[in-house]
Design an enzyme around this catalytic site. Structure first.
Site, PDB file in Angstrom:
ATOM      1  N   PRO A 150       0.827  -1.146  -0.053  1.00  0.00           N
ATOM      2  CA  PRO A 150      -0.020  -0.039  -0.028  1.00  0.00           C
ATOM      3  C   PRO A 150       0.784   1.293   0.108  1.00  0.00           C
ATOM      4  O   PRO A 150       0.714   2.246   0.794  1.00  0.00           O
ATOM      5  CB  PRO A 150      -0.764  -0.197   1.257  1.00  0.00           C
ATOM      6  CG  PRO A 150       0.115  -0.931   2.187  1.00  0.00           C
ATOM      7  CD  PRO A 150       0.723  -1.963   1.445  1.00  0.00           C
ATOM      8  N   CYS A 151       1.422   1.472  -1.205  1.00  0.00           N
ATOM      9  CA  CYS A 151       2.479   2.858  -1.216  1.00  0.00           C
ATOM     10  C   CYS A 151       1.590   4.067  -1.127  1.00  0.00           C
ATOM     11  O   CYS A 151       1.924   5.167  -0.773  1.00  0.00           O
ATOM     12  CB  CYS A 151       2.863   2.859  -2.389  1.00  0.00           C
ATOM     13  SG  CYS A 151       2.438   2.600  -3.846  1.00  0.00           S
TER      14      CYS A 151
END
Length: 186
Positions: A150-151
């Site tokens: 989850p950047c």
């Protein structure tokens, strides 16, 4: 033929484009796990992504939307966008990323839960490089597995949203889905 060349020749890469709340996503997987998630999977993006995958993995990606290698990723992403899943439990193929970038992305995947955010500098500190905030930004841009790794949860320390390879509107939508930002008014 050496063992490395044989391994690459035998490697299977399958892909499919699936719909999502943030537009079409191209998913690709190997026998090891999910290897790529690409945003905005128009024909041009699809073709460029598949060409890059083929050259990096040494195998021609096969269109296989019903492949068991993709089925679980497709199911879990649908659950995520429906608000029913907060954690991905998928095998991941990390072969497209190495070194510091891999270390940062692994920490992000395991250490920043759904609904939380972390600053670039804070994430750098978590991997023992407190002055490497800019390098963390580069690692986020190189993330081959966005959403699943989850950047979008990495933000600026001053409260700014930061950059995002899928575009800022996509990042806002993902953060809104997770309850970090308010839903857009329209």
């Amino acid at each position: 033929m050496n063992a490395n060349a044989q391994e690459r020749e035998q490697r299977q890469v399958v892909w499919a484009v699936v719909g999502s709340d943030i537009g079409p996503l191209l998913l690709a997987a190997t026998d090891e796990g999910l290897v790529t998630v690409a945003f905005h999977a128009t024909d041009a993006v699809r073709d460029k992504t598949l060409e890059k995958l083929g050259s990096r993995l040494g195998a021609e990606p096969l269109h296989a939307p019903d492949s068991p290698l993709l089925a679980e990723a497709i199911r879990q992403l649908a659950e995520y966008f429906a608000g029913e899943r907060h954690d991905f439990e998928l095998p991941l193929d990390w072969s497209l990323i190495s070194g510091f970038n891999r270390q940062v992305l692994r920490e992000l995947a395991s250490g920043v839960p759904y609904g939380a955010v972390v600053g670039y500098g804070d994430l750098a500190g978590r991997v023992g490089q407190p002055r490497a905030a800019q390098a963390v930004g580069i690692a986020m841009g190189a993330n081959p597995l966005p959403v699943v790794v989850p950047c979008h949860r990495v933000v600026e320390s001053d409260g700014g949203i930061g950059g995002f390879g899928g575009g800022l509107e996509t990042k806002r939508q993902l953060l809104a889905l997770e309850g970090v930002l308010p839903q857009p008014l329209f």
